[in-house]
Scaffold this motif. Structure first.
Motif, short mmCIF file in Angstrom:
data_model
loop_
_atom_site.label_atom_id
_atom_site.label_comp_id
_atom_site.label_asym_id
_atom_site.label_seq_id
_atom_site.Cartn_x
_atom_site.Cartn_y
_atom_site.Cartn_z
N LEU A 69 0.85 -1.24 0.06
CA LEU A 69 0.11 -0.05 0.05
C LEU A 69 0.73 1.17 0.13
CD1 LEU A 69 -2.62 -0.78 2.62
CD2 LEU A 69 -3.00 -0.89 -0.09
N GLY A 70 2.16 0.90 0.19
CA GLY A 70 3.21 2.18 0.00
C GLY A 70 3.69 2.77 1.55
N THR A 71 3.27 2.12 2.28
CA THR A 71 3.72 2.53 3.75
C THR A 71 4.99 1.72 4.09
OG1 THR A 71 2.39 0.76 4.77
CG2 THR A 71 1.47 3.24 4.54
N PRO A 72 5.92 2.30 4.79
CA PRO A 72 5.75 3.65 5.51
C PRO A 72 6.10 4.77 4.35
CG PRO A 72 7.93 2.73 6.18
CD PRO A 72 7.13 1.77 5.22
N VAL A 73 5.63 5.98 4.75
CA VAL A 73 5.94 7.18 3.54
C VAL A 73 7.19 7.81 3.61
CG1 VAL A 73 3.32 7.33 3.39
CG2 VAL A 73 4.66 8.67 4.90
N ASP A 74 7.93 7.59 4.94
CA ASP A 74 9.00 8.39 4.98
C ASP A 74 10.17 7.78 4.84
OD1 ASP A 74 8.41 6.61 7.21
OD2 ASP A 74 8.84 7.97 8.70
N ARG A 75 10.27 6.40 4.36
CA ARG A 75 11.45 5.67 4.11
C ARG A 75 11.22 4.68 3.12
NH1 ARG A 75 11.81 0.49 6.06
NH2 ARG A 75 10.41 -0.11 7.71
N PRO A 76 11.94 4.21 2.07
CA PRO A 76 11.68 3.05 1.42
C PRO A 76 11.71 1.87 2.08
CG PRO A 76 14.12 3.74 1.16
CD PRO A 76 13.41 4.60 2.11
N VAL A 77 11.04 0.62 1.34
CA VAL A 77 10.93 -0.55 2.08
C VAL A 77 12.26 -1.37 1.55
CG1 VAL A 77 9.86 -2.98 2.06
CG2 VAL A 77 8.27 -0.73 1.80
N ARG A 78 12.86 -2.00 2.58
CA ARG A 78 14.34 -2.43 2.10
C ARG A 78 14.22 -4.04 1.98
NH1 ARG A 78 18.70 0.81 3.42
NH2 ARG A 78 19.94 -0.94 4.07
N VAL A 79 14.42 -4.17 0.27
CA VAL A 79 14.14 -5.92 0.07
C VAL A 79 15.79 -6.22 -0.01
CG1 VAL A 79 13.39 -7.08 -1.61
CG2 VAL A 79 11.99 -5.23 -0.99
N TYR A 80 15.62 -7.57 0.31
CA TYR A 80 17.09 -8.33 0.34
C TYR A 80 16.85 -9.43 -0.74
CZ TYR A 80 21.27 -10.79 1.65
OH TYR A 80 22.41 -11.65 1.52
N ALA A 81 17.71 -9.61 -1.69
CA ALA A 81 17.80 -10.94 -2.49
C ALA A 81 19.38 -11.21 -2.52
CB ALA A 81 17.45 -10.46 -3.96
N ASP A 82 19.86 -12.74 -2.33
CA ASP A 82 21.06 -13.15 -2.42
C ASP A 82 21.13 -14.20 -3.41
OD1 ASP A 82 19.62 -14.85 -1.18
OD2 ASP A 82 20.71 -15.15 0.65
N GLY A 83 22.45 -14.67 -3.60
CA GLY A 83 22.55 -15.60 -4.67
C GLY A 83 24.16 -15.71 -4.91
N ILE A 84 24.34 -16.51 -5.84
CA ILE A 84 25.83 -16.96 -6.33
C ILE A 84 25.89 -15.79 -7.62
CG2 ILE A 84 27.59 -18.28 -7.16
CD1 ILE A 84 26.35 -18.80 -4.23
N PHE A 85 25.29 -15.66 -8.58
CA PHE A 85 25.40 -14.84 -9.66
C PHE A 85 26.37 -15.28 -10.49
CE2 PHE A 85 22.89 -12.60 -6.33
CZ PHE A 85 21.65 -12.45 -7.02
N ASP A 86 26.85 -16.40 -10.73
CA ASP A 86 27.88 -16.92 -11.53
C ASP A 86 27.52 -16.65 -13.01
OD1 ASP A 86 30.38 -17.73 -12.23
OD2 ASP A 86 29.99 -19.81 -12.02
N LEU A 87 28.30 -16.35 -13.83
CA LEU A 87 27.94 -16.05 -15.34
C LEU A 87 26.46 -15.34 -15.27
CD1 LEU A 87 28.69 -19.64 -16.56
CD2 LEU A 87 30.18 -17.69 -17.08
N PHE A 88 26.49 -14.18 -14.77
CA PHE A 88 25.40 -13.31 -14.68
C PHE A 88 24.60 -13.30 -15.97
CE2 PHE A 88 22.73 -9.49 -14.55
CZ PHE A 88 22.16 -9.70 -13.37
#
Length: 367
Positions: A69-88
Motif C-alpha cells: 500500500l506504500g507505507t511507510p511514507v518516510d522511508r523506502p521498503v528495504r528488500v534483500y535478495a541473495d545468490g551466487i550470480f555466476d555467469l550473470f
C-alpha cells in the motif's frame, strides 16, 4: 508528533514508566535517514560497506500488505535478495527486477556469497567473487551490493542492514544441512516469492560449454590461446589444429561451390534472356518475311503490277468496232505494199519491179 503522556500505555496495555515514555517520544521524533533508491544509472551501485544504513529511527515491522500500500511514507521498503550470480544472465536480472518492483517504493540490497562459501556449499564457479560483485553493481535494478553475504540469514544480519523482506524463488533451497535455508524467514512473514525464468540458468550455460568443449577449445586455439592456458594436452592440441585446417579447407570448398552456383545461375539467367530475345527477334523476322514473300505479300503485288504494265506495253488495245472502213472485203485484210507474198516470191529483179509497178497501178485505180 504528539508528545506521549507520562502514563501512556504500551502495546500490551501495561502503563509505561516515565523513562520508557520519554524514550518512545525521542525515537518517534527521529527522522529516517535511510538511503534512497538510485535515480541515476550512470554510475554503478555502491557496496554496503561504503554506504551502510546509519539511520537511528526505529524500523517498525511491516506486513506485506502494508508495504504494497506504500507505507511507510518516510522511508523506502528495504528488500534483500541473495545468490551466487555466476555467469550473470537474463534469469538473474529478471529475478532482481521482480524483487525491485514488489512494492511502490523499494530499496533493493543484493547479497553475493564469497568464493570460499560457494565452493564449500555449492561448488566451483566460473567467475571469481570480484567479477561477480562487479556484475551485480552494473545491474540497473540493484541499489546496493553486500559483499561476502552469509549463506544462512541470521537475525543479526537482518538487523544490521535493516532488512524488511527477503525475495527469492519459492522452491525449497536445501543446503548446509537444512531442508530450506529460508524456512525461518518464511515463518517470520518476511519472505516474498519471485518466479524463476525457465530455459536459462548458470548450470545450463555450463552444460552447453562442456557439451561443445571441442568447439570452444579449437576456437580459442585459433584466436591465439596456448594449449597450456586451455589445459589441453599436446595430442589434443595437434588434433584441434588439424581439425581447424580441415574446417578452413571445407570453408574454401564451400565458398567455391557458392561462387560456382552463383556463376551458373548468372549464366542460366543470361541464356534465358538471350533465348527470349532470340524468340522475339525470330517472330519479328518471320512476320516481316511473310509480309514480304507470303501469298498476299507486297512482293507478289508489286510483281503483278509490273507484269500488267509489261503486257500493256507489248499488246496495245485494238481499234474500236465503230471506226470507218474503206469498203474492203471482210474476209481479206489489206496488206502493206511492202509485204511480199510468201507463196510466190519474186524470182528475179525484173519480176520484183513488175510487181511493184502493178501494185502502184492498183493504188492509183483505187484512188
Amino acid at each position: 508528533m504528539p508528545v506521549l503522556a507520562a502514563n501512556a500505555e504500551s502495546e500490551t496495555g501495561i502503563p509505561k514508566s516515565p523513562s520508557e515514555a520519554r524514550y518512545s517520544e525521542a525515537m518517534e521524533e527521529l527522522e529516517h535517514t535511510c538511503p534512497q533508491p538510485r535515480l541515476t544509472l550512470t554510475t554503478p551501485a555502491p557496496f554496503a560497506d561504503e554506504t551502510s544504513c546509519q539511520c537511528k529511527a526505529p524500523h517498525e515491522k511491516l506486513t506485506i500488505a502494508q508495504a504494497r500500500l506504500g507505507t511507510p511514507v518516510d522511508r523506502p521498503v528495504r528488500v534483500y535478495a541473495d545468490g551466487i550470480f555466476d555467469l550473470f544472465h537474463s534469469g538473474h536480472a529478471r529475478a532482481l527486477m521482480q524483487a525491485k518492483t514488489l512494492f511502490p517504493n523499494s530499496y533493493l540490497l543484493v547479497g553475493v556469497c564469497s568464493d570460499d562459501l560457494t565452493h564449500k556449499f555449492k561448488g566451483f564457479t566460473v567467475m571469481n567473487e570480484t567479477e561477480r560483485y562487479e556484475a551485480l553493481r552494473h545491474c540497473r535494478y540493484v541499489d546496493e551490493v553486500i559483499r561476502d553475504a552469509p549463506w544462512t540469514l541470521t537475525p543479526e544480519f537482518l538487523e544490521k542492514h535493516k532488512i524488511d523482506f527477503v525475495a527469492h524463488d519459492d522452491i525449497p533451497y536445501s543446503s548446509a544441512g537444512s531442508d530450506d535455508v529460508y524456512k525461518h524467514i518464511k515463518e517470520a512473514g518476511m519472505f516474498v516469492p519471485t518466479q524463476r525464468t525457465e530455459g536459462i540458468s548458470t548450470s545450463d550455460i555450463i552444460t552447453r560449454i562442456v557439451r561443445d568443449y571441442d568447439v570452444y577449445a579449437r576456437r580459442n586455439l585459433q584466436r591465439g590461446y596456448t594449449a597450456k592456458e586451455l589445459n589441453v594436452s599436446f595430442i589434443n592440441e595437434k588434433k584441434y589444429r588439424f581439425q581447424n585446417q580441415v574446417d578452413k579447407m571445407k570453408e574454401k570448398v564451400k565458398n567455391v561451390e557458392e561462387k560456382s552456383k552463383e556463376f551458373v545461375y548468372k549464366v542460366e539467367e543470361k541464356s534465358h534472356d538471350l533465348i527470349q530475345k532470340w524468340e522475339e527477334k525470330s517472330r519479328e523476322f518471320i512476320g516481316n518475311f511473310l509480309e514480304l514473300f507470303g501469298p498476299d505479300g507486297a512482293l507478289k503485288q508489286m510483281f503483278q503490277e509490273r507484269s500488267g504494265r509489261m503486257l500493256q506495253a507489248f499488246s496495245p488495245r485494238q481499234s474500236p468496232n465503230s471506226s470507218p472502213t474503206r469498203g474492203r472485203s471482210p474476209s481479206r485484210s489489206p496488206s502493206p505494199p511492202w509485204v511480199f507474198n510468201k507463196a510466190s516470191p519474186p524470182s528475179s529483179p525484173k519480176a520484183a519491179s513488175a510487181s511493184l509497178s502493178s501494185m502502184s497501178e492498183g493504188d492509183e485505180d483505187e484512188k
